[in-house]
Design an enzyme around this catalytic site. Sequence first.
Site, PDB file in Angstrom:
ATOM      1  N   ASP A 483       5.684   3.047   2.162  1.00  0.00           N
ATOM      2  CA  ASP A 483       4.589   3.072   3.148  1.00  0.00           C
ATOM      3  C   ASP A 483       5.121   2.839   4.560  1.00  0.00           C
ATOM      4  O   ASP A 483       6.248   2.371   4.756  1.00  0.00           O
ATOM      5  CB  ASP A 483       3.583   1.972   2.758  1.00  0.00           C
ATOM      6  CG  ASP A 483       2.171   2.289   3.214  1.00  0.00           C
ATOM      7  OD1 ASP A 483       1.995   3.155   4.098  1.00  0.00           O
ATOM      8  OD2 ASP A 483       1.241   1.660   2.684  1.00  0.00           O
ATOM      9  N   ASP A 553      -5.917   7.467   2.978  1.00  0.00           N
ATOM     10  CA  ASP A 553      -6.539   6.273   2.394  1.00  0.00           C
ATOM     11  C   ASP A 553      -7.984   6.554   2.015  1.00  0.00           C
ATOM     12  O   ASP A 553      -8.619   5.742   1.344  1.00  0.00           O
ATOM     13  CB  ASP A 553      -6.494   5.105   3.389  1.00  0.00           C
ATOM     14  CG  ASP A 553      -5.136   4.428   3.383  1.00  0.00           C
ATOM     15  OD1 ASP A 553      -4.346   4.710   2.463  1.00  0.00           O
ATOM     16  OD2 ASP A 553      -4.864   3.632   4.297  1.00  0.00           O
TER      17      ASP A 553
HETATM   18  C1  GLA Z   1      -1.620   1.607   3.496  1.00  0.00           C
HETATM   19  C2  GLA Z   1      -1.645   2.585   2.350  1.00  0.00           C
HETATM   20  C3  GLA Z   1      -2.557   2.066   1.268  1.00  0.00           C
HETATM   21  C4  GLA Z   1      -2.084   0.711   0.803  1.00  0.00           C
HETATM   22  C5  GLA Z   1      -1.979  -0.235   1.975  1.00  0.00           C
HETATM   23  C6  GLA Z   1      -1.310  -1.544   1.573  1.00  0.00           C
HETATM   24  O1  GLA Z   1      -2.835   1.564   4.143  1.00  0.00           O
HETATM   25  O2  GLA Z   1      -2.046   3.844   2.787  1.00  0.00           O
HETATM   26  O3  GLA Z   1      -2.612   2.974   0.196  1.00  0.00           O
HETATM   27  O4  GLA Z   1      -0.840   0.850   0.170  1.00  0.00           O
HETATM   28  O5  GLA Z   1      -1.237   0.314   3.043  1.00  0.00           O
HETATM   29  O6  GLA Z   1      -1.185  -2.412   2.628  1.00  0.00           O
END
Ligand code: GLA
Length: 753
Positions: A483, A553
């Site tokens: 990420d 997300d």
């Molecule tokens: C980002 C990712 C999510 C999750 C969060 C965790 O927003 O896109 O899918 O993994 O971080 O902090």
Amino acid sequence: MNIRYLKKERLFKIDTAHVSYVMAVVDEEQFLEHVYFGRRLQDSDLRYLLRHLETPFLPSTNKGDRGKVLACMKHELPGELCGDHRDGAVTIRSAGGHTALQPYYVSHRIYQGKDKLEGLPATFGHADGTETLEITMEDPVLKARFLLSWSVFSDSDAIMRSLKVINDSKEPVRLEKALSISLDMDLADADQKPFRLLTLDGAWARERHMNYRDIGYGFQGICSNRGESSHHEHPFLGLVSPSATQHRGEVYGFHLAYSGNFRGQVERDVFDTVRVTLGINPDRFSFVLRPGESFQAPEGIMVYSCEGLGGMTRTLHDLYRNHLIRGVWKDRKRPILINNWEATYFNFDSDKLLDIARAAKEAGIEMFVMDDGWFGKRDTDTSGLGDWFVNEKKIKGGLKKLVDEINALGMKFGIWIEPEMISPDSDLYRAHPDWAIRIPGRDPVQIRNQYVLDLSRKEVLDTVYERIANVLKSANIEYVKWDMNRTLTDFGGAFLGAENQDELCHRYVLGLYEMQRRLVDDFPNLLLENCSSGGARFDPGMLYYSPQIWCSDNTDAIERLMIQEGTALLYPLSTMGAHVSVTPNHIVGRNTAFETRGNVALAGTFGYELDITKLGEKELAAIPQQIALYHKYNDLIRRGDYYRIASYRENHLYDCWAVVSKDKSEAVVTYVQVLKIPDDRSRTLRIPGLDPGRDYAVIVDRTSDIAPEDDPSVILPVGPRARIHGDALMYAGLPMPNFWGDFRSAIIYLSEI
Ligand code: GLA
């Protein structure tokens, strides 16, 4: 595939199966002029298309009007301040402080294969199916050399272009711009109508929405100065003829294999020529090149389609599947995963994770992914990044114990990491505050309570990589979600000199690529999924390292229609991270049928992101059915040809896409009725890409939490199972189910009989 140099005509002709790209050396001064890019031409002597063939219009014989001539020439590598007032592709500031530049053709070579781009992701192919034209140009005053390359693959209509700048002078110079793509073309299509500009724009949770605009005089374009390709704009420019549709009309697509700051620009001049440029954003970019040093710009990808947007899409899908994505997972069916992020956020321990894993296993899910919160002190997003050591208060008995227990259930295990970041509240930051990107004397901006590590420094990169590698070596971890949850600000590198500060963003991207390269080299069986606050770094650069990228997300099935439409415009479905989550959706609060959430996620990598222990009976019962669909259709979805049939973004009512197998023996059509309208009758949609001469069985594949008998209106108007001829499906169409209510969907399977 064929690249030729026609000596007499001094003309280069690059041919793929359906496309030609032509340029010529003109005048005794050796300008490299663009001649043609479009549908494949048989004729090779295309010099008649040159704008400046005849004296008195040659720059060398028409000194008095040289500027005027150069100002409207179609340059392959435009210079600057030498008569052409359009924005050039390269800016070099000489030791004397000047930036005039005029490149001339020097020599060329045509060879089998394609050289690697040092430190950068790029397409690749077997030597016998790959050809490259490399043209050397130079500015004799600056003593700057330019290696321009065009590569083609025998199975693709795409043309890859790259640029390397070499300082052959005895003085250091400053490279202030080096754009990967520069193309001068006519604004109008065959109907004399100006092309329109298509871009993919968005924000967090609404990435890559398609947008069209007219091309006006002057500049228009897209950029990122966020240190990543970003949620907001995408390193892609489409020039689309106004009458073009999904299935017909002319489309040019330009895409950049790069994950950092970029700029794409279309400049329309008074002669209605457009200059299309795409490359690293010159804003806050410069590189000092000492004598003998060179700079490699990232790869640009150019596609021409006379079969509408769909033609461009299918060319890019095949290009990326066959010539960009690497590793053992490239063409493999991916394990169906369950991720605990939306299930628990930071609030979990190993007992909770095991409860989820057990229930998931029972439903047929194949891999458990532990998301953010397992390391350091990390109970919120305010601390812990950089401390890549397992928090044994949460993961009781350590990571290996948890992974072994999950493996013992018969499931694979995956883990979330965010290696590029550092929390101000972390042991790593307390030990090395200068490892964060910052400008001395300024309090660096925090985003999501975190700073970005300076990956341009080897010591930082090595330390963090080692910590991550130790975690991965400590247990049987088979998947990583990498990420990156904030953009870059405060562009300052503590280890760079004052004259090198503008190198930071590119050096950061090179550091990121180096880290990902090490990861995939050291753990060749690992399934890597890139992610950046959802889909902020979904680009061809990242795809070179990971066969899939988290799309957004936003897991709401209806929002996903637009996000996945824009993403699938360029990227194969096998790359699009897509999960089923709970309702009301955590981001938009919408309630959709579980079936629809599944059908939309089946267009991507497919998985679940919910607390399965809290699901109702009906939804739980639907999971094995969805999983059966995944196993039935995923080979087809990963490998087939994608056709966009209807767009909810355009019609505000329904969405429809199809994937047809390469041999046309089967197809899967997904139809989503977003809004029910009163007194509606079923819509008849034509199914492209089939074989008009074959018969197909038509089967509606329902996986509903609502049994079909509860819902008689959903029966396919042609009956639940029918036999229909391919030409009828293609030219007359297939009536779609007419659902009672909003957000309903169906998968319709066509299989040759
Ligand atoms: C980002 C990712 C999510 C999750 C969060 C965790 O927003 O896109 O899918 O993994 O971080 O902090």
